[in-house]
Write a protein that holds these residues in place. Structure first.
Motif, PDB file in Angstrom:
ATOM      1  N   ILE A   6      25.870  15.099  70.161  1.00  0.00           N
ATOM      2  CA  ILE A   6      25.652  15.075  71.608  1.00  0.00           C
ATOM      3  C   ILE A   6      25.523  13.630  72.077  1.00  0.00           C
ATOM      4  N   GLY A   7      26.323  13.264  73.061  1.00  0.00           N
ATOM      5  CA  GLY A   7      26.440  11.873  73.466  1.00  0.00           C
ATOM      6  C   GLY A   7      25.295  11.376  74.329  1.00  0.00           C
ATOM      7  N   PRO A   8      25.198  10.058  74.489  1.00  0.00           N
ATOM      8  CA  PRO A   8      24.075   9.459  75.219  1.00  0.00           C
ATOM      9  C   PRO A   8      24.123   9.672  76.727  1.00  0.00           C
ATOM     10  N   THR A   9      25.253  10.144  77.280  1.00  0.00           N
ATOM     11  CA  THR A   9      25.318  10.399  78.722  1.00  0.00           C
ATOM     12  C   THR A   9      25.077  11.873  79.057  1.00  0.00           C
ATOM     13  N   HIS A  10      24.575  12.652  78.103  1.00  0.00           N
ATOM     14  CA  HIS A  10      24.248  14.063  78.337  1.00  0.00           C
ATOM     15  C   HIS A  10      23.457  14.202  79.637  1.00  0.00           C
ATOM     16  N   ASN A  11      23.992  14.979  80.579  1.00  0.00           N
ATOM     17  CA  ASN A  11      23.339  15.113  81.886  1.00  0.00           C
ATOM     18  C   ASN A  11      23.660  16.479  82.485  1.00  0.00           C
ATOM     19  N   ALA A  60      33.025   1.129  91.595  1.00  0.00           N
ATOM     20  CA  ALA A  60      33.915   1.529  92.682  1.00  0.00           C
ATOM     21  C   ALA A  60      34.038   3.050  92.760  1.00  0.00           C
ATOM     22  N   ALA A  61      34.127   3.702  91.603  1.00  0.00           N
ATOM     23  CA  ALA A  61      34.219   5.166  91.604  1.00  0.00           C
ATOM     24  C   ALA A  61      32.942   5.785  92.172  1.00  0.00           C
ATOM     25  N   TRP A  62      31.793   5.246  91.808  1.00  0.00           N
ATOM     26  CA  TRP A  62      30.517   5.787  92.303  1.00  0.00           C
ATOM     27  C   TRP A  62      30.420   5.614  93.818  1.00  0.00           C
ATOM     28  N   ARG A  63      30.972   4.514  94.316  1.00  0.00           N
ATOM     29  CA  ARG A  63      30.913   4.226  95.744  1.00  0.00           C
ATOM     30  C   ARG A  63      31.929   5.054  96.530  1.00  0.00           C
ATOM     31  N   GLU A  64      33.132   5.218  95.964  1.00  0.00           N
ATOM     32  CA  GLU A  64      34.224   5.825  96.726  1.00  0.00           C
ATOM     33  C   GLU A  64      34.506   7.279  96.355  1.00  0.00           C
ATOM     34  N   GLU A  65      34.362   7.616  95.072  1.00  0.00           N
ATOM     35  CA  GLU A  65      34.695   8.967  94.575  1.00  0.00           C
ATOM     36  C   GLU A  65      33.650   9.377  93.547  1.00  0.00           C
ATOM     37  N   PRO A  66      32.414   9.634  93.976  1.00  0.00           N
ATOM     38  CA  PRO A  66      31.347   9.900  92.999  1.00  0.00           C
ATOM     39  C   PRO A  66      31.625  11.085  92.086  1.00  0.00           C
ATOM     40  N   ASP A  67      32.355  12.089  92.572  1.00  0.00           N
ATOM     41  CA  ASP A  67      32.660  13.232  91.712  1.00  0.00           C
ATOM     42  C   ASP A  67      33.522  12.822  90.515  1.00  0.00           C
ATOM     43  N   LEU A  68      34.378  11.821  90.712  1.00  0.00           N
ATOM     44  CA  LEU A  68      35.192  11.348  89.593  1.00  0.00           C
ATOM     45  C   LEU A  68      34.330  10.659  88.540  1.00  0.00           C
ATOM     46  N   LEU A  69      33.332   9.896  88.977  1.00  0.00           N
ATOM     47  CA  LEU A  69      32.463   9.251  87.998  1.00  0.00           C
ATOM     48  C   LEU A  69      31.623  10.286  87.255  1.00  0.00           C
ATOM     49  N   LEU A  70      31.179  11.332  87.962  1.00  0.00           N
ATOM     50  CA  LEU A  70      30.440  12.396  87.281  1.00  0.00           C
ATOM     51  C   LEU A  70      31.301  13.020  86.186  1.00  0.00           C
ATOM     52  N   ALA A  71      32.560  13.284  86.497  1.00  0.00           N
ATOM     53  CA  ALA A  71      33.459  13.864  85.494  1.00  0.00           C
ATOM     54  C   ALA A  71      33.668  12.897  84.339  1.00  0.00           C
ATOM     55  N   ALA A  72      33.849  11.621  84.655  1.00  0.00           N
ATOM     56  CA  ALA A  72      34.101  10.622  83.613  1.00  0.00           C
ATOM     57  C   ALA A  72      32.875  10.362  82.743  1.00  0.00           C
ATOM     58  N   SER A  73      31.688  10.771  83.210  1.00  0.00           N
ATOM     59  CA  SER A  73      30.447  10.522  82.472  1.00  0.00           C
ATOM     60  C   SER A  73      29.988  11.718  81.655  1.00  0.00           C
ATOM     61  N   HIS A  76      36.458  17.591  84.327  1.00  0.00           N
ATOM     62  CA  HIS A  76      35.674  16.764  83.406  1.00  0.00           C
ATOM     63  C   HIS A  76      36.015  17.028  81.949  1.00  0.00           C
ATOM     64  N   ARG A  77      36.617  18.184  81.662  1.00  0.00           N
ATOM     65  CA  ARG A  77      36.973  18.513  80.287  1.00  0.00           C
ATOM     66  C   ARG A  77      38.440  18.183  79.993  1.00  0.00           C
ATOM     67  N   SER A  78      39.260  18.122  81.028  1.00  0.00           N
ATOM     68  CA  SER A  78      40.687  17.892  80.808  1.00  0.00           C
ATOM     69  C   SER A  78      40.979  16.515  80.231  1.00  0.00           C
ATOM     70  N   LEU A  79      40.034  15.590  80.325  1.00  0.00           N
ATOM     71  CA  LEU A  79      40.275  14.240  79.823  1.00  0.00           C
ATOM     72  C   LEU A  79      39.889  14.084  78.357  1.00  0.00           C
TER      73      LEU A  79
END
Length: 424
Positions: free
Chosen positions: A13-18, A89-102, A138-141
């Motif tokens: 389980i990774g350190p960004t578990h959220n 920039a993702a957190w500022r402009e597209e926060p849902d993308l950063l959530l998926a990437a994290s 978030h899983r497709s990547l």
């Protein structure tokens, strides 16, 4: 079994578990969205489960966490600069993308790939197809890194074949929708893939029949069976078949509402395997909602070295009255399952993943076992090394607001690098 073993490869389980609540159709993920998570405790809980199986004489390996936030993925949305600049920039402009990437979702290794055992394939090799996980952003990547790790863990083409995923148009969620029935682990068996019928309402059906057939063809599996998951199970929160059914060798453990047409499936299996034992839990004894909330069927059904059957279930099963009553009344004695062990994986459970979600099963002959990269096989020493890195680098607590902090991103990248260094 002449040295054949079934390995469980768990995702660390990774350190960004959220708890971002990204998985529509996963009740636990939605209910706990926005709450604080505990990545360090989560990773140690998963490692304790791995230690338990290793101590029982079960083959145990692991996958490394993926780098998160995943900035290569963010770059495909036009974000540029350093990794930290892209995240900001993702957190500022597209926060849902950063959530998926994290997301730390690669921890659920049951979705890493579909694995066909060598006794079932035309060329006698073990075949892996990484899951495309295309239903959820978030899983497709995940699949490119999963494929890279599969090639590192199983490098010998004499024994292993690593395929590309099924095209993303056709959803594939990996071994979470796969079962195998055989007279004994090392004998040719019947591979079963469970799909969800397309629908216009309710929760999405994540596994397509097209992907199931494609995997059987790619793996050279003749006589594989397809079974439809019941829409009732999907709508109560069984987003994968392994939430309502699990099998090993000549034993199928299932809820009575798991399949759309259980009579046809059971008849086909019994025709091929007359000694098949089906342990079916009635809805009147354990309501489907209790089975899913407790993850009774998201258990690890194991054959111990002395041939006894054991199930590893989450502690939530002991806390759910109908489930505990069923376990007390049935497990042991002359029952096909002789023992139950409870494990604490609450951090994973709160995000919708039980003991079986955390592992990918791989059946190996002695020759194939010798060809596994030993860097990814758990030993007591390696478990101690992993635990030390987790204790030092994994955050103790993560809140939703932390996901936008540069220190959080940097800590996640540093933690994965530290674990990779320790594991060689």
């Amino acid at each position: 079994m002449m040295g054949w073993r079934e390995y469980n490869f768990d995702g660390i389980i990774g350190p960004t578990h959220n708890y971002a609540g990204l998985s529509f159709g996963n009740i636990a993920s939605s209910v706990n969205a926005g709450q604080a998570s505990a990545p360090r405790r989560a990773a140690l809980q998963g490692l304790d489960k791995m230690r338990l199986l290793h101590g029982l004489g079960i083959g145990q390996g692991f996958f490394l966490p993926h780098n998160r936030p995943e900035t290569d993925w963010l770059s495909r949305f036009g974000f540029t600069g350093t990794p930290a600049q892209m995240c900001a920039a993702a957190w500022r402009e597209e926060p849902d993308l950063l959530l998926a990437a994290s997301s730390a979702s690669p921890m659920w290794a049951a979705n890493a790939a579909t694995v066909s055992a060598s006794p079932d394939t035309a060329d006698g090799r073990i075949h892996f197809t990484p899951a495309n996980l295309s239903t959820m952003a978030h899983r497709s990547l995940e699949w490119p890194e999963t494929q890279r790790q599969l090639r590192r863990i199983f490098p010998d083409p004499q024994h292993f074949a690593i395929h590309d995923p099924v095209p993303a148009r056709y959803g594939d969620e990996g071994a979470a929708n796969f079962m195998r029935i055989a007279p004994a682990l090392e004998l040719p068996g019947t591979e079963i893939m469970v799909y969800g019928s397309p629908r216009d309402a309710g929760f999405p059906a994540r596994q397509s029949a097209e992907a199931c057939r494609a995997i059987f063809r790619a793996h050279g599996v003749a006589g594989g069976l397809l079974a439809a998951q019941s829409t009732e199970a999907i709508d109560v929160g069984a987003f994968h078949n392994d939430v309502v059914a699990v099998a090993t060798a000549d034993l199928l453990f299932t809820h009575e509402l798991a399949f759309a047409d259980k009579a046809t499936l059971f008849t086909a299996l019994i025709d091929r395997h007359p000694d098949l034992r089906i342990v079916e839990v009635r809805d009147e004894d354990v309501p489907l909602s209790d089975a899913i909330a407790s993850y009774l069927f998201n258990s690890q059904l194991l054959i111990l070295p002395d041939r006894r059957r054991l199930i590893i279930v989450p502690v939530e099963c002991a806390e759910t009255l109908s489930v505990k009553r069923w376990l007390d009344a049935h497990i042991g004695g002359d029952h096909p399952i002789s023992e139950v062990r409870f494990v604490d994986v609450r951090e994973s459970m709160r995000n919708g993943g039980g003991p079986a979600c955390l592992r990918l099963r791989v059946l190996v002959s002695p020759e194939a076992e010798a060809a596994i990269n030993p860097l990814f096989v758990l030993t007591e020493r390696r478990a101690d090394q992993i635990a030390a890195v987790i204790e030092r680098h994994w955050p103790e607590r993560v809140t939703p607001a932390d996901l936008g902090l540069p220190d959080f991103w940097a800590q996640g990248w540093e933690a994965v690098r530290a674990l990779e260094a320790v594991c060689g």
